[in-house]
Motif scaffolding. Sequence first.
Motif, PDB file in Angstrom:
ATOM      1  N   ASN A 189      32.156  -7.804  10.984  1.00  0.00           N
ATOM      2  CA  ASN A 189      31.496  -7.185  12.046  1.00  0.00           C
ATOM      3  C   ASN A 189      31.159  -5.803  11.337  1.00  0.00           C
ATOM      4  N   THR A 190      32.307  -5.191  10.637  1.00  0.00           N
ATOM      5  CA  THR A 190      31.820  -3.811  10.351  1.00  0.00           C
ATOM      6  C   THR A 190      30.569  -3.869   9.324  1.00  0.00           C
ATOM      7  N   GLU A 227      22.786  -3.336   9.614  1.00  0.00           N
ATOM      8  CA  GLU A 227      21.952  -3.058  10.634  1.00  0.00           C
ATOM      9  C   GLU A 227      21.684  -1.554  10.638  1.00  0.00           C
ATOM     10  N   ASN A 228      22.383  -0.697  10.915  1.00  0.00           N
ATOM     11  CA  ASN A 228      22.452   0.689  10.586  1.00  0.00           C
ATOM     12  C   ASN A 228      21.577   1.134   9.549  1.00  0.00           C
ATOM     13  N   VAL A 229      21.825   0.718   8.382  1.00  0.00           N
ATOM     14  CA  VAL A 229      21.275   1.163   7.211  1.00  0.00           C
ATOM     15  C   VAL A 229      19.714   0.798   7.117  1.00  0.00           C
ATOM     16  N   LYS A 230      19.375  -0.694   7.516  1.00  0.00           N
ATOM     17  CA  LYS A 230      18.152  -1.203   7.617  1.00  0.00           C
ATOM     18  C   LYS A 230      17.119  -0.326   8.540  1.00  0.00           C
ATOM     19  N   ARG A 231      17.991   0.115   9.787  1.00  0.00           N
ATOM     20  CA  ARG A 231      16.915   0.806  10.796  1.00  0.00           C
ATOM     21  C   ARG A 231      16.858   2.166  10.292  1.00  0.00           C
ATOM     22  N   MET A 232      17.585   2.663   9.606  1.00  0.00           N
ATOM     23  CA  MET A 232      17.579   4.339   8.947  1.00  0.00           C
ATOM     24  C   MET A 232      16.387   4.173   7.880  1.00  0.00           C
ATOM     25  N   ASP A 233      16.316   3.167   7.111  1.00  0.00           N
ATOM     26  CA  ASP A 233      15.499   2.940   6.130  1.00  0.00           C
ATOM     27  C   ASP A 233      13.883   2.811   6.664  1.00  0.00           C
ATOM     28  N   GLU A 234      13.952   2.154   7.672  1.00  0.00           N
ATOM     29  CA  GLU A 234      12.680   1.984   8.424  1.00  0.00           C
ATOM     30  C   GLU A 234      12.179   3.379   8.884  1.00  0.00           C
ATOM     31  N   LEU A 235      13.221   4.118   9.632  1.00  0.00           N
ATOM     32  CA  LEU A 235      12.622   5.494  10.125  1.00  0.00           C
ATOM     33  C   LEU A 235      12.049   6.411   9.162  1.00  0.00           C
ATOM     34  N   LEU A 236      13.069   6.364   7.924  1.00  0.00           N
ATOM     35  CA  LEU A 236      12.869   7.172   6.921  1.00  0.00           C
ATOM     36  C   LEU A 236      11.367   6.947   6.311  1.00  0.00           C
ATOM     37  N   GLU A 237      11.216   5.803   6.190  1.00  0.00           N
ATOM     38  CA  GLU A 237       9.957   5.478   5.659  1.00  0.00           C
ATOM     39  C   GLU A 237       8.844   5.768   6.593  1.00  0.00           C
ATOM     40  N   THR A 268      21.737   9.842  14.856  1.00  0.00           N
ATOM     41  CA  THR A 268      22.978   9.091  15.605  1.00  0.00           C
ATOM     42  C   THR A 268      23.404   8.051  14.572  1.00  0.00           C
ATOM     43  N   LEU A 269      22.345   7.440  13.919  1.00  0.00           N
ATOM     44  CA  LEU A 269      22.621   6.296  12.956  1.00  0.00           C
ATOM     45  C   LEU A 269      23.338   7.230  11.725  1.00  0.00           C
ATOM     46  N   PHE A 270      23.021   8.152  11.364  1.00  0.00           N
ATOM     47  CA  PHE A 270      23.759   8.765  10.264  1.00  0.00           C
ATOM     48  C   PHE A 270      25.162   9.085  10.626  1.00  0.00           C
ATOM     49  N   GLN A 271      25.120   9.904  11.916  1.00  0.00           N
ATOM     50  CA  GLN A 271      26.723   9.975  12.268  1.00  0.00           C
ATOM     51  C   GLN A 271      27.448   8.840  12.140  1.00  0.00           C
ATOM     52  N   ARG A 272      27.082   7.846  12.655  1.00  0.00           N
ATOM     53  CA  ARG A 272      27.764   6.513  12.807  1.00  0.00           C
ATOM     54  C   ARG A 272      28.033   5.998  11.534  1.00  0.00           C
ATOM     55  N   CYS A 273      27.215   6.065  10.490  1.00  0.00           N
ATOM     56  CA  CYS A 273      27.417   5.608   9.217  1.00  0.00           C
ATOM     57  C   CYS A 273      28.470   6.544   8.343  1.00  0.00           C
ATOM     58  N   GLU A 274      28.535   7.779   8.804  1.00  0.00           N
ATOM     59  CA  GLU A 274      29.331   8.641   8.169  1.00  0.00           C
ATOM     60  C   GLU A 274      31.024   8.190   8.690  1.00  0.00           C
ATOM     61  N   LYS A 275      30.963   7.851  10.083  1.00  0.00           N
ATOM     62  CA  LYS A 275      32.130   7.612  10.567  1.00  0.00           C
ATOM     63  C   LYS A 275      32.737   6.088   9.949  1.00  0.00           C
ATOM     64  N   LEU A 276      31.903   5.183   9.585  1.00  0.00           N
ATOM     65  CA  LEU A 276      32.121   3.955   9.127  1.00  0.00           C
ATOM     66  C   LEU A 276      32.396   3.969   7.720  1.00  0.00           C
TER      67      LEU A 276
END
Length: 265
Positions: A203-204, A210-220, A237-245
């Motif tokens: 699950n993690t 999923e988070n990284v894929k979404r971040m890549d799209e936004l950065l593109e 929000t995605l960045f903060q969540r990835c930092e926690k994970l």
Amino acid sequence: DKATDPSIPEENWECIQRFCDQVNADTEGPSLAPRLLAHKIQSPQEMEALHALTVLETCVNNCGERFHHEIAKFRFLNELIKVLSPKYYGTWSSEKVKSRVTEVIFSWTVWFPQEVKIRDAYQMLKKQGIVKEDPKVPEDKILPPPSPRAQNSIFDTDEEKSKLLARLLKSNHSEDLQAANRLIKSMIKEEQEKSAKVSRRVNTISEVSENVKRMDELLENYKRQELSKSDHETLQTLFQRCEKLRPLLFRLASETVDDDEALGK
């Protein structure tokens, strides 16, 4: 008949074992035995019914997957339910027999989680109010080992415990059977903890991907044009969540040293 003789208060383990051997030796054994046992379990004689339930559980311990497949069918489960249901034999079946039947069905929902019909049958009993709460299975209760088991199950990988368990289950002494039951429970707990770890890891990793894929799209998009305020907030929000994970992923990786494929992911 000898294994379920109501005139004998104690279990006749020799006859019970011989019955199990006969089930295993006869090609029709696994399909015929549950029908014979259902008839005995429905007996108006309490001792005969209780002996038959012991024979049933011993067969589940000793007679393999074909037997497990038969008892997981509605055809057999309905025969057990008749003992509990006031529409059938529930009005005159003794409380002791009904309690044992409830324990048996409940224990199967734990040991055979892949058998949907068993779970459905038990849930129906609860829904109809025939079973008020999950039974507390006593320490000296002989429960069957789960089957089929996942690969790398502790029942297969821990050879020392498996050998000890096999020896205890063959014993006719009640203290050995109690020890077997405690060992099974501890092994199952270990197995469940192992499964929970695998589930948490999967699950993690999925969430991170999923988070990284979404971040890549936004950065593109950010390279091509200005991001909207809401997209900026999403990115943050995605960045903060990835930092926690991140520390969780490190910990999961350190727990996964015995599984190359999972570690690779």
